[in-house]
Design an enzyme around this catalytic site. Sequence first.
Site, PDB file in Angstrom:
ATOM      1  N   GLU A   1       0.906  -1.189   0.086  1.00 16.11           N
ATOM      2  CA  GLU A   1       0.081   0.026  -0.172  1.00 16.11           C
ATOM      3  C   GLU A   1       0.758   1.074   0.010  1.00 16.11           C
ATOM      4  O   GLU A   1       1.902   1.310   0.878  1.00 16.11           O
ATOM      5  CB  GLU A   1      -0.813  -0.095   1.463  1.00 16.11           C
ATOM      6  CG  GLU A   1      -2.158   0.597   1.088  1.00 16.11           C
ATOM      7  CD  GLU A   1      -3.097   0.512   2.639  1.00 16.11           C
ATOM      8  OE1 GLU A   1      -3.499   1.408   2.851  1.00 16.11           O
ATOM      9  OE2 GLU A   1      -2.991  -0.724   2.979  1.00 16.11           O
TER      10      GLU A   1
ATOM     11  N   ARG B   1       4.784 -13.339   9.737  1.00 14.95           N
ATOM     12  CA  ARG B   1       5.473 -12.088   9.451  1.00 14.95           C
ATOM     13  C   ARG B   1       6.782 -11.828  10.257  1.00 14.95           C
ATOM     14  O   ARG B   1       6.772 -12.377  11.120  1.00 14.95           O
ATOM     15  CB  ARG B   1       4.604 -10.733   9.573  1.00 14.95           C
ATOM     16  CG  ARG B   1       4.080 -10.336  11.095  1.00 14.95           C
ATOM     17  CD  ARG B   1       2.919  -9.704  10.842  1.00 14.95           C
ATOM     18  NE  ARG B   1       3.541  -8.234  10.725  1.00 14.95           N
ATOM     19  CZ  ARG B   1       2.901  -7.521   9.844  1.00 14.95           C
ATOM     20  NH1 ARG B   1       1.544  -7.967   9.043  1.00 14.95           N
ATOM     21  NH2 ARG B   1       3.267  -6.382   9.591  1.00 14.95           N
TER      22      ARG B   1
ATOM     23  N   LYS C   1       4.315   0.564   9.743  1.00 16.18           N
ATOM     24  CA  LYS C   1       4.361   1.852   8.967  1.00 16.18           C
ATOM     25  C   LYS C   1       3.844   3.083   9.783  1.00 16.18           C
ATOM     26  O   LYS C   1       4.282   4.188   9.704  1.00 16.18           O
ATOM     27  CB  LYS C   1       3.787   1.581   7.478  1.00 16.18           C
ATOM     28  CG  LYS C   1       4.315   1.328   6.383  1.00 16.18           C
ATOM     29  CD  LYS C   1       3.815   1.363   5.115  1.00 16.18           C
ATOM     30  CE  LYS C   1       3.197   0.104   5.000  1.00 16.18           C
ATOM     31  NZ  LYS C   1       2.468  -0.066   3.477  1.00 16.18           N
TER      32      LYS C   1
HETATM   33  P1  ATP Z   1       2.466  -2.183   7.983  1.00 16.19           P
HETATM   34  O1  ATP Z   1       1.691  -3.083   9.099  1.00 16.19           O
HETATM   35  O2  ATP Z   1       4.073  -2.047   8.417  1.00 16.19           O
HETATM   36  O3  ATP Z   1       2.044  -1.170   7.810  1.00 16.19           O
HETATM   37  P2  ATP Z   1       1.443  -3.550   5.687  1.00 16.19           P
HETATM   38  O4  ATP Z   1       1.129  -5.022   5.898  1.00 16.19           O
HETATM   39  O5  ATP Z   1       0.111  -2.702   6.278  1.00 16.19           O
HETATM   40  O6  ATP Z   1       2.771  -3.239   6.904  1.00 16.19           O
HETATM   41  P3  ATP Z   1       1.721  -3.438   3.067  1.00 16.19           P
HETATM   42  O7  ATP Z   1       2.271  -2.121   2.187  1.00 16.19           O
HETATM   43  O8  ATP Z   1       0.205  -3.630   3.198  1.00 16.19           O
HETATM   44  O9  ATP Z   1       2.074  -3.033   4.582  1.00 16.19           O
HETATM   45  O10 ATP Z   1       2.446  -4.779   3.011  1.00 16.19           O
HETATM   46  C1  ATP Z   1       2.792  -5.182   1.637  1.00 16.19           C
HETATM   47  C2  ATP Z   1       2.961  -6.761   1.581  1.00 16.19           C
HETATM   48  O11 ATP Z   1       4.354  -6.753   2.644  1.00 16.19           O
HETATM   49  C3  ATP Z   1       2.016  -7.488   2.255  1.00 16.19           C
HETATM   50  O12 ATP Z   1       2.094  -8.439   1.486  1.00 16.19           O
HETATM   51  C4  ATP Z   1       2.592  -8.089   3.699  1.00 16.19           C
HETATM   52  O13 ATP Z   1       1.930  -8.881   3.896  1.00 16.19           O
HETATM   53  C5  ATP Z   1       4.082  -7.844   3.530  1.00 16.19           C
HETATM   54  N1  ATP Z   1       4.457  -7.343   5.037  1.00 16.19           N
HETATM   55  C6  ATP Z   1       4.232  -6.238   5.756  1.00 16.19           C
HETATM   56  N2  ATP Z   1       4.902  -6.425   6.895  1.00 16.19           N
HETATM   57  C7  ATP Z   1       5.821  -7.690   6.898  1.00 16.19           C
HETATM   58  C8  ATP Z   1       6.198  -8.198   7.773  1.00 16.19           C
HETATM   59  N3  ATP Z   1       6.738  -7.883   9.126  1.00 16.19           N
HETATM   60  N4  ATP Z   1       7.071  -9.651   7.644  1.00 16.19           N
HETATM   61  C9  ATP Z   1       6.664 -10.046   6.187  1.00 16.19           C
HETATM   62  N5  ATP Z   1       5.791  -9.574   5.387  1.00 16.19           N
HETATM   63  C10 ATP Z   1       5.489  -8.222   5.685  1.00 16.19           C
HETATM   64 MG    MG Z   2      -1.446  -3.049   4.712  1.00 23.15          MG
END
Ligand code: ATP
Ligand code: MG
Length: 558
Positions: free
Chosen positions: A46, A272, A282
Site C-alpha cells: 500500500e 510476518r 508503517k
Molecule cells: P505495516 O503493518 O507495517 O503497515 P502492511 O502489511 O500494512 O505493513 P503493506 O504495504 O500492506 O504493509 O504490505 C505489503 C506486503 O508486505 C504485504 O504482502 C505484507 O503482508 C508484507 N509485509 C508487511 N509487513 C511484513 C512483515 N513484518 N513481515 C513479512 N511481510 C510483511
Molecule cells: Mg497493509
Amino acid sequence: MADIKKENVQEQVAGEAASNFIHNIIDKDLEAQVYGNKVCTRFPPEPNGYLHIGHAKSICLNFSTAQKYGGKCNLRYDDTNPVKEDMEYVKSIEADVKWLGFEWENRLWASDYFDEMYECAVTLIKKGKAYVCDLNADQIREYRGTLKEPGKESPYRNRDVEENLQLFEEMRQGKYADGEKVLRAKIDMASPNMNMRDPVIYRIAHAAHHNTGDKWCIYPMYDFAHPIEDAIEGVTHSICTLEFEDHRPLYDWVLREVGKWNPPPKQIEFARLNLTNTVMSKRYLKAMVDDGTVEGWDDPRMPTIAGIRRRGYTPEAVRDFCERIGVAKANSMVDVGLLEHCIREDLKQKVESRNVVENPIKVVITNYPEDMQEQMELENNREVPELGSRNVPFSRELYVDGDDFMEVPVKKYFRLFPGNEVRFKGAYFITCNEVVKNADGSIKELHCTYDPETKSGSGFSGRKVKGTIHWVDAKTAVPVKIRNYDYLMLDDEKGGQTLNPASLSESRGFAEPLLAKAKPGERFQFFRKGYYIADEKLTTEDEKVFNKIVGLKSSWKK
Ligand code: ATP
Ligand code: MG
C-alpha cells in the site's frame, strides 16, 4: 520457549536453508499442473509509507520464488483506499525493490481494476450473493455477534436482486452519504469464522482518488479487492502474512462466486517478520518521522529499507538475512543480532581497513626526531590478502583512541597507561611516561617514548607486549565526525517496547589521510572498531561523516 527460538536461529546460521513450505506447495501444484507450468507472484504494497525490513522479507520471498521457478513477480500498488497518495512513497518503494536486486515484471495499480471490480460486485448481486445494507457501522458490528454467539441477520438481507442492483447503482452515482449504505456479501451470519458473517465488500467514501479522481465514490474493501486483483493479473500463488489466514475462506469465496477465473489463485500465508528492538509498523514509523523523533524515513536508525541502506547495510546482507530466517508458518521473534551478523559477514570480506581514533588523545613521542616522518605499511584486510596494503604516515605527534588510554587502569587493561608499553600496530613499541594536563585537569597529551629496535617487520623478538593499539599521525590527520547508533527501541520484559532516549551519539575523531577522499556511501572497517560508511547525505568534500554500521564483535551468541 525462548530457548527453542535460539536453537532455530542457530540452525539457520549454520547455513542450512530453512525449508520453504511455500515452495513445497508450488512443487505440488506444478506436478499436478494446476496452473500448467506457470508461477506468478506479486508484491502488493500500500503506497502509504516507506518499506521496512519486514517488507524486505516479503519482497525476497515473492521475487525469489518467481525466479526459482522461471516465473514472474509483479509490483502492484494496493491503492484501493482513496487516501492521499504520495508519489514520494511510490518512488521510495521502487528504489527499495531495485536496491534489493529485484526487477518486477509489471508495475500495476489495483485502482486500474475498479471497473472490473464493480462488475464483479454486480455479478454477486445478480446471483443473490450480495446485498445493499443500510445498517450503520456500529449496528453492523453489533449484529455480527461474537466468537461464542452467532450473528443476527440484517433486516436488509433479503432485498431482492432488482432493488439491490438499483441501490448499488445509486451508491455509485453518489446519491448517499458516507456510511449511509454498504454492499455486503451474503454468506453466513452463523459462521464460526467472523470474516464470513456477511462482510462489507463496498463502502461509500466521497473522496478523490489519486488515480481515478472523482470517478468513484464507492471503494472496494481489501478482502473483496485483493483476490480479484490477483486473479486479474494471473497470479498463481498469492503470498501474504499470517493475519490473513482467517480471511482465506473469504478470498476463496469471492473468486468462486464471481466465477470468472479458473483455476483461481491460491492464497498462502507465512509468519510476518518480527525483530527484537525493532518496531515494524508503517503507522508507527510515520509518527516518528512526523514528530521529529528521527531525522526522516531514511534515518540510519530506522528499520526502513531506506534507513538500513543509509546505515550502510548491503543488499547482499539483507537478502542473506531473509534467506537465513526462512519462511515459517508460526510467528516468532528474530534476534536483530542475526541481521547484524549478516552485514558483518558480508563486509568482512569486502572492505578495507583504516586507522581512525575517536575521542582522540594526543601522544608525543619525545625521543622521536622532530622532523622525521616514516611511512608504515598496513594491510588493508587481514582476511583477504589480495586487498593489499597501504602506507600510513607516522611521526613524533600522534593520536590514539580515547578508549585506548586509562590514567588509572582497571584490572586486565593492557592498553596504554602510565608506565605501560604497548605495540602501535604496524609501527613500534611505545611506552607511556607522563600524562600532561591542562589547567582544568583534562588531559593535554601523553609523553611517550618509542623503541627503534621494535619496528614492525624488523623481526624484533626481544620482548612481548600484551596490548596492541592503533594510531593516527597528528600532522596529516583528517578530522571526522562519527555517528554511533544504539537500537531505536528497547524491549521490556513483558514483550513491550519503549523508545530508546539515547539511540544516537555523535563523536569527533581523526582518521588517516586516505579518508580525506572518502566518497558518500563508501564503506570501511575502522581498525579495531567496527564497520562504517560515509553518510550519503552528510558527507561533503570538507566534512566526512561516518555512520557506524555495526561493531566487530557479535553481541549475539551463536
Ligand atoms: P505495516 O503493518 O507495517 O503497515 P502492511 O502489511 O500494512 O505493513 P503493506 O504495504 O500492506 O504493509 O504490505 C505489503 C506486503 O508486505 C504485504 O504482502 C505484507 O503482508 C508484507 N509485509 C508487511 N509487513 C511484513 C512483515 N513484518 N513481515 C513479512 N511481510 C510483511
Ligand atoms: Mg497493509
